[in-house]
Every structure is written in structure tokens, then in C-alpha cells.
Design a protein around this motif. Structure first.
Motif, PDB file in Angstrom:
ATOM      1  N   VAL A   1     -31.915   5.988 -28.789  1.00 51.83           N
ATOM      2  CA  VAL A   1     -32.602   6.653 -27.678  1.00 51.83           C
ATOM      3  C   VAL A   1     -33.714   7.516 -28.257  1.00 51.83           C
ATOM      4  CG1 VAL A   1     -32.343   8.171 -25.676  1.00 51.83           C
ATOM      5  CG2 VAL A   1     -30.452   6.671 -26.345  1.00 51.83           C
ATOM      6  N   THR A   2     -34.927   7.322 -27.772  1.00 50.92           N
ATOM      7  CA  THR A   2     -36.079   8.102 -28.230  1.00 50.92           C
ATOM      8  C   THR A   2     -36.824   8.640 -27.018  1.00 50.92           C
ATOM      9  OG1 THR A   2     -37.480   6.125 -28.299  1.00 50.92           O
ATOM     10  CG2 THR A   2     -36.360   6.748 -30.349  1.00 50.92           C
TER      11      THR A   2
ATOM     12  N   PRO B   1     -33.133  18.434 -28.699  1.00 43.56           N
ATOM     13  CA  PRO B   1     -33.551  17.085 -29.100  1.00 43.56           C
ATOM     14  C   PRO B   1     -33.028  15.994 -28.154  1.00 43.56           C
ATOM     15  CG  PRO B   1     -31.736  17.807 -30.468  1.00 43.56           C
ATOM     16  CD  PRO B   1     -32.114  18.979 -29.600  1.00 43.56           C
ATOM     17  N   ILE B   2     -33.660  14.833 -28.224  1.00 46.64           N
ATOM     18  CA  ILE B   2     -33.278  13.706 -27.381  1.00 46.64           C
ATOM     19  C   ILE B   2     -31.842  13.261 -27.657  1.00 46.64           C
ATOM     20  CG2 ILE B   2     -34.241  11.941 -28.907  1.00 46.64           C
ATOM     21  CD1 ILE B   2     -34.232  11.890 -25.038  1.00 46.64           C
ATOM     22  N   SER B   3     -31.324  13.514 -28.846  1.00 47.74           N
ATOM     23  CA  SER B   3     -29.935  13.135 -29.151  1.00 47.74           C
ATOM     24  C   SER B   3     -28.942  13.817 -28.213  1.00 47.74           C
ATOM     25  CB  SER B   3     -29.600  13.449 -30.608  1.00 47.74           C
ATOM     26  OG  SER B   3     -29.787  14.826 -30.867  1.00 47.74           O
ATOM     27  N   ASN B   4     -29.315  14.946 -27.641  1.00 48.64           N
ATOM     28  CA  ASN B   4     -28.439  15.650 -26.698  1.00 48.64           C
ATOM     29  C   ASN B   4     -28.252  14.881 -25.390  1.00 48.64           C
ATOM     30  OD1 ASN B   4     -28.154  17.715 -28.495  1.00 48.64           O
ATOM     31  ND2 ASN B   4     -29.448  19.165 -27.393  1.00 48.64           N
ATOM     32  N   ILE B   5     -29.154  13.986 -25.089  1.00 49.06           N
ATOM     33  CA  ILE B   5     -29.129  13.330 -23.781  1.00 49.06           C
ATOM     34  C   ILE B   5     -27.911  12.429 -23.594  1.00 49.06           C
ATOM     35  CG2 ILE B   5     -30.455  11.216 -24.180  1.00 49.06           C
ATOM     36  CD1 ILE B   5     -32.113  12.103 -21.676  1.00 49.06           C
ATOM     37  N   VAL B   6     -27.312  11.985 -24.669  1.00 52.43           N
ATOM     38  CA  VAL B   6     -26.136  11.119 -24.552  1.00 52.43           C
ATOM     39  C   VAL B   6     -24.822  11.887 -24.744  1.00 52.43           C
ATOM     40  CG1 VAL B   6     -27.380   9.038 -25.192  1.00 52.43           C
ATOM     41  CG2 VAL B   6     -26.271  10.388 -26.966  1.00 52.43           C
ATOM     42  N   SER B   7     -24.901  13.181 -24.871  1.00 48.95           N
ATOM     43  CA  SER B   7     -23.705  14.002 -25.037  1.00 48.95           C
ATOM     44  C   SER B   7     -22.922  14.055 -23.734  1.00 48.95           C
ATOM     45  CB  SER B   7     -24.097  15.418 -25.454  1.00 48.95           C
ATOM     46  OG  SER B   7     -22.965  16.257 -25.439  1.00 48.95           O
TER      47      SER B   7
ATOM     48  N   ILE C   1     -34.605   3.443 -24.337  1.00 51.91           N
ATOM     49  CA  ILE C   1     -33.232   3.140 -24.730  1.00 51.91           C
ATOM     50  C   ILE C   1     -33.188   1.707 -25.238  1.00 51.91           C
ATOM     51  CG2 ILE C   1     -30.835   2.998 -23.948  1.00 51.91           C
ATOM     52  CD1 ILE C   1     -31.798   4.869 -21.576  1.00 51.91           C
ATOM     53  N   ASP C   2     -32.788   1.544 -26.488  1.00 50.49           N
ATOM     54  CA  ASP C   2     -32.616   0.229 -27.098  1.00 50.49           C
ATOM     55  C   ASP C   2     -31.120   0.021 -27.288  1.00 50.49           C
ATOM     56  OD1 ASP C   2     -32.389  -2.015 -28.715  1.00 50.49           O
ATOM     57  OD2 ASP C   2     -33.837  -1.328 -30.207  1.00 50.49           O
ATOM     58  N   LEU C   3     -30.538  -0.876 -26.514  1.00 57.38           N
ATOM     59  CA  LEU C   3     -29.101  -1.116 -26.565  1.00 57.38           C
ATOM     60  C   LEU C   3     -28.685  -1.978 -27.757  1.00 57.38           C
ATOM     61  CD1 LEU C   3     -28.371  -1.701 -22.769  1.00 57.38           C
ATOM     62  CD2 LEU C   3     -28.032   0.393 -24.097  1.00 57.38           C
ATOM     63  N   GLY C   4     -29.668  -2.470 -28.530  1.00 57.25           N
ATOM     64  CA  GLY C   4     -29.370  -3.294 -29.697  1.00 57.25           C
ATOM     65  C   GLY C   4     -29.306  -4.773 -29.359  1.00 57.25           C
ATOM     66  N   THR C   5     -28.640  -5.102 -28.276  1.00 56.44           N
ATOM     67  CA  THR C   5     -28.592  -6.458 -27.724  1.00 56.44           C
ATOM     68  C   THR C   5     -28.605  -6.318 -26.205  1.00 56.44           C
ATOM     69  OG1 THR C   5     -26.174  -6.512 -27.651  1.00 56.44           O
ATOM     70  CG2 THR C   5     -27.205  -7.403 -29.650  1.00 56.44           C
ATOM     71  N   ALA C   6     -28.899  -7.397 -25.535  1.00 59.92           N
ATOM     72  CA  ALA C   6     -28.864  -7.369 -24.071  1.00 59.92           C
ATOM     73  C   ALA C   6     -27.434  -7.097 -23.606  1.00 59.92           C
ATOM     74  CB  ALA C   6     -29.375  -8.683 -23.513  1.00 59.92           C
ATOM     75  N   LYS C   7     -27.286  -6.125 -22.718  1.00 59.60           N
ATOM     76  CA  LYS C   7     -25.964  -5.772 -22.187  1.00 59.60           C
ATOM     77  C   LYS C   7     -26.094  -5.576 -20.681  1.00 59.60           C
ATOM     78  CE  LYS C   7     -24.451  -3.708 -26.450  1.00 59.60           C
ATOM     79  NZ  LYS C   7     -24.264  -2.520 -27.220  1.00 59.60           N
ATOM     80  N   PRO C   8     -25.094  -6.003 -19.918  1.00 62.41           N
ATOM     81  CA  PRO C   8     -25.173  -5.845 -18.470  1.00 62.41           C
ATOM     82  C   PRO C   8     -24.958  -4.393 -18.049  1.00 62.41           C
ATOM     83  CG  PRO C   8     -23.082  -6.839 -19.068  1.00 62.41           C
ATOM     84  CD  PRO C   8     -23.885  -6.704 -20.331  1.00 62.41           C
TER      85      PRO C   8
ATOM     86  N   ILE D   1     -27.986  -6.107 -14.284  1.00 61.40           N
ATOM     87  CA  ILE D   1     -29.124  -6.657 -15.018  1.00 61.40           C
ATOM     88  C   ILE D   1     -28.728  -6.680 -16.484  1.00 61.40           C
ATOM     89  CG2 ILE D   1     -30.884  -5.981 -13.338  1.00 61.40           C
ATOM     90  CD1 ILE D   1     -31.604  -3.629 -15.167  1.00 61.40           C
ATOM     91  N   ASP D   2     -29.259  -7.623 -17.206  1.00 60.74           N
ATOM     92  CA  ASP D   2     -28.809  -7.879 -18.572  1.00 60.74           C
ATOM     93  C   ASP D   2     -30.011  -7.846 -19.518  1.00 60.74           C
ATOM     94  OD1 ASP D   2     -27.016  -8.485 -20.559  1.00 60.74           O
ATOM     95  OD2 ASP D   2     -26.703 -10.559 -19.944  1.00 60.74           O
ATOM     96  N   TYR D   3     -30.410  -6.628 -19.942  1.00 56.87           N
ATOM     97  CA  TYR D   3     -31.569  -6.452 -20.808  1.00 56.87           C
ATOM     98  C   TYR D   3     -31.228  -5.531 -21.971  1.00 56.87           C
ATOM     99  CZ  TYR D   3     -34.178  -8.528 -17.005  1.00 56.87           C
ATOM    100  OH  TYR D   3     -34.624  -9.385 -16.032  1.00 56.87           O
ATOM    101  N   ARG D   4     -31.969  -5.712 -23.054  1.00 56.17           N
ATOM    102  CA  ARG D   4     -31.785  -4.869 -24.233  1.00 56.17           C
ATOM    103  C   ARG D   4     -32.522  -3.539 -24.090  1.00 56.17           C
ATOM    104  NH1 ARG D   4     -33.329  -6.318 -30.558  1.00 56.17           N
ATOM    105  NH2 ARG D   4     -33.162  -4.168 -31.292  1.00 56.17           N
ATOM    106  N   TYR D   5     -33.723  -3.567 -23.543  1.00 53.12           N
ATOM    107  CA  TYR D   5     -34.592  -2.388 -23.525  1.00 53.12           C
ATOM    108  C   TYR D   5     -34.668  -1.782 -22.126  1.00 53.12           C
ATOM    109  CZ  TYR D   5     -36.062  -4.269 -28.007  1.00 53.12           C
ATOM    110  OH  TYR D   5     -36.071  -4.751 -29.294  1.00 53.12           O
ATOM    111  N   HIS D   6     -34.574  -0.442 -22.070  1.00 55.59           N
ATOM    112  CA  HIS D   6     -34.704   0.295 -20.828  1.00 55.59           C
ATOM    113  C   HIS D   6     -35.605   1.496 -21.075  1.00 55.59           C
ATOM    114  CE1 HIS D   6     -31.420  -1.887 -18.787  1.00 55.59           C
ATOM    115  NE2 HIS D   6     -30.968  -2.010 -20.030  1.00 55.59           N
ATOM    116  N   ARG D   7     -36.340   1.868 -20.028  1.00 52.18           N
ATOM    117  CA  ARG D   7     -37.214   3.044 -20.128  1.00 52.18           C
ATOM    118  C   ARG D   7     -37.073   3.849 -18.845  1.00 52.18           C
ATOM    119  NH1 ARG D   7     -42.972   1.471 -19.759  1.00 52.18           N
ATOM    120  NH2 ARG D   7     -42.481   1.579 -17.557  1.00 52.18           N
TER     121      ARG D   7
END
Length: 122
Positions: free
Chosen positions: A19-20, A29-35, A55-62, A112-118
Motif C-alpha cells: 500500500v502506497t 505513515p501510509i502503513s497505519n492505514i491497514v492497522s 493497493i497492490d494485492l500481489g495477484t488478482a483477488k476477488p 471483482i477480481d483485480y490485482r491493482y486498486h486505487r
């Protein structure tokens, strides 16, 4: 009485994602957003016209829900969600979320099944 649903850490795909943000304050920092702790906040550097959370999930995930919780956005702020197989987000261009006090989220009609989200905040 208010109804409340708690998203557990296991449900949060962003917790194991990269997550950036286009802008982050050094103390928040942005790392706090997933806490799981709402007391750990993310904040941009300033009142910018546009801030992107990528958000880069690494692979497409639903997914069927994406959101930001415990926000302090004003009612004129907009949050738009985009998703895709690349960071051009051509498959799912930005869709605005309805403003709600303290949280903005998008509940999808299906998955939806995508790797990248913004999430674009302005």
C-alpha cells in the motif's frame, strides 16, 4: 442502538498488500492505514487537491467491498475507487463512493477480481 460490523484482520486483503500513497505525513505513515487500531491514522502531507492510495494485492483477488474507516473528510470531499489488471485501471475506472460521516466505502454488486486498486481522495 447503532448497528456495527467489524472487519477482522483476516478479511482485510490490504493488510498483506503493498500500500502506497502519493502523499504521507512522516508521523502518520501510509502503513497505519491497514492497522486494526483506529488510533493509528494515516494522513497526507497537506490539504492537497488529489491524493492517491494505491493497493497492490500481489495477484488478482476477488473483493466485494473496499473502504476507508474512521475518516474526518468533509462532506465536499470525494473518494473514488478504480481497479484493474495494471495501474492504468482501464477495466474499472474511478467510481465515486457516497460520503458518509467517518467512513467511505464501496459495496460492489458482485465481486471483482483485480490485482491493482486505487482510492483517489480530493
Amino acid at each position: 442502538m447503532r448497528n456495527m460490523t467489524y472487519l477482522t484482520h483476516e478479511d482485510n486483503l490490504a493488510a498483506s498488500a503493498t500500500v502506497t500513497a502519493s502523499s504521507s505525513h512522516a508521523v502518520y505513515p501510509i502503513s497505519n492505514i491497514v492497522s486494526e487500531k483506529f488510533s493509528k491514522a494515516w494522513r497526507s502531507n497537506a490539504d492537497l487537491t488529489d491524493v492517491d492510495i494505491s493497493i497492490d494485492l500481489g495477484t488478482a483477488k476477488p473483493i466485494n467491498l473496499i473502504g476507508l474507516f474512521n475518516t474526518n473528510f468533509s462532506n465536499v470531499a470525494t473518494v473514488a475507487h478504480a481497479a484493474g489488471t495494471s495501474t492504468s485501471y482501464t477495466e474499472q475506472p474511478g467510481t465515486a463512493m457516497s460520503w458518509r460521516e467517518f467512513d467511505q466505502y464501496r459495496l460492489l454488486e458482485g465481486t471483482i477480481d483485480y490485482r491493482y486498486h486505487r482510492l483517489r481522495i480530493n
